[in-house]
Design an enzyme around this catalytic site. Structure first.
Site, PDB file in Angstrom:
ATOM      1  N   ASP A 139       0.875  -1.165   0.000  1.00 14.00           N
ATOM      2  CA  ASP A 139       0.000   0.000   0.000  1.00 14.00           C
ATOM      3  C   ASP A 139       0.918   1.222   0.000  1.00 14.00           C
ATOM      4  O   ASP A 139       2.117   1.109   0.266  1.00 14.00           O
ATOM      5  CB  ASP A 139      -0.899  -0.039   1.239  1.00 14.00           C
ATOM      6  CG  ASP A 139      -1.705   1.231   1.405  1.00 14.00           C
ATOM      7  OD1 ASP A 139      -2.386   1.616   0.439  1.00 14.00           O
ATOM      8  OD2 ASP A 139      -1.645   1.838   2.491  1.00 14.00           O
ATOM      9  N   ASP A 151      -0.168   5.163   0.927  1.00 11.03           N
ATOM     10  CA  ASP A 151      -0.421   6.135   1.996  1.00 11.03           C
ATOM     11  C   ASP A 151      -0.479   5.470   3.366  1.00 11.03           C
ATOM     12  O   ASP A 151      -1.309   4.577   3.594  1.00 11.03           O
ATOM     13  CB  ASP A 151      -1.740   6.867   1.741  1.00 11.03           C
ATOM     14  CG  ASP A 151      -1.708   7.694   0.480  1.00 11.03           C
ATOM     15  OD1 ASP A 151      -1.527   8.910   0.575  1.00 11.03           O
ATOM     16  OD2 ASP A 151      -1.852   7.117  -0.621  1.00 11.03           O
ATOM     17  N   ASP A 189      -1.529  -0.954   5.880  1.00 14.00           N
ATOM     18  CA  ASP A 189      -1.725  -0.328   7.191  1.00 14.00           C
ATOM     19  C   ASP A 189      -3.178  -0.274   7.644  1.00 14.00           C
ATOM     20  O   ASP A 189      -3.481   0.321   8.680  1.00 14.00           O
ATOM     21  CB  ASP A 189      -1.152   1.095   7.166  1.00 14.00           C
ATOM     22  CG  ASP A 189      -1.983   2.017   6.277  1.00 14.00           C
ATOM     23  OD1 ASP A 189      -2.387   1.583   5.186  1.00 14.00           O
ATOM     24  OD2 ASP A 189      -2.233   3.164   6.676  1.00 14.00           O
TER      25      ASP A 189
END
Length: 227
Positions: free
Chosen positions: A10, A12, A177
């Site tokens: 991922d 961001d 995250d």
């Protein structure tokens, strides 16, 4: 010939701490349209599904607090255009790499591990950010939120990226995250490494994961088990 392992990331909140620049763009747009600005902690909870979803969630939260429920779809479309325009011009003002990212990506490259990015951020913004923060060349492919006709948590976002890279779904990992990354990984039957302090409203224990890490320092010890 496929590499022995493929790792998807991922963007961001995982590879890059983008919240400060997302907050600046978010607040620029909210102020322009007469809405309340938000703090960094709010942005971390709102990000992860793309700019339009972030703005919509932000406005709905404000509406719930104020008791005023407004029709937001039309204005969100306009706000998203303005957000992307502002953000694209200010994409790396305060964004920084997560601790240990550069060393870990270099280690992976030396191990001939294939790497790709799967993010719900628009593709052109993702590529621009990766280039400006100087890690773009580590990746074999970048799949943004508008690259395919689907995005995370749809597992096809991951599996089609692995296919394009030339990897094997049975020799792949995902690093993310949030529950968006986790749910996509679980649906694709790909082991998931959760990075703490992510861009999510959920607590760590509420997000399914195979491994939990604070940052990228020492992450190679986990990866070695899959080589």
């Amino acid at each position: 010939m496929s590499q022995k392992l493929t790792i998807l990331f991922d963007l961001d909140g995982t590879l890059v701490n983008t919240a400060p620049d997302l907050m600046r763009a978010h607040n620029f747009v909210m102020k322009k349209y007469g809405y309340e600005e938000r703090e960094l902690s709010d942005i971390k909870k709102l990000a992860g599904r793309g700019s339009k979803v972030m703005l919509k969630k932000s406005m709905h939260a404000i509406a719930e607090l104020s008791g005023k429920v407004e029709k937001t779809d039309d204005v969100v479309e306009k706000m998203t255009i303005d957000f992307v325009d502002y953000y694209s011009k200010n994409i790396v003002k305060d964004s920084t790499l997560k601790t240990g990212v550069l060393d870990f990506l270099s280690w992976c490259k030396n191990k001939k591990i294939s790497m790709g990015v799967c993010t719900n951020k628009q593709e052109h913004l993702s590529i621009d950010l990766l280039k400006k923060i100087k890690i773009y060349d580590f990746f074999d492919y970048v799949a943004g939120g508008n690259t395919f006709n689907h995005n995370k948590p749809n597992p096809k976002h991951l599996t089609e990226t692995i296919e394009i890279i030339g990897g094997n779904i049975n020799k792949a990992l995902m690093v993310g995250d949030s529950e968006t990354d986790s749910n996509a990984s679980k649906a694709a039957n790909i082991p998931f490494i959760l990075v703490e302090d992510g861009y999510t409203e959920k607590r760590t224990e509420e997000i399914y994961h195979d491994h939990l890490v604070k940052d990228f320092v020492g992450l190679e010890k986990i990866i070695e088990k899959y080589l």
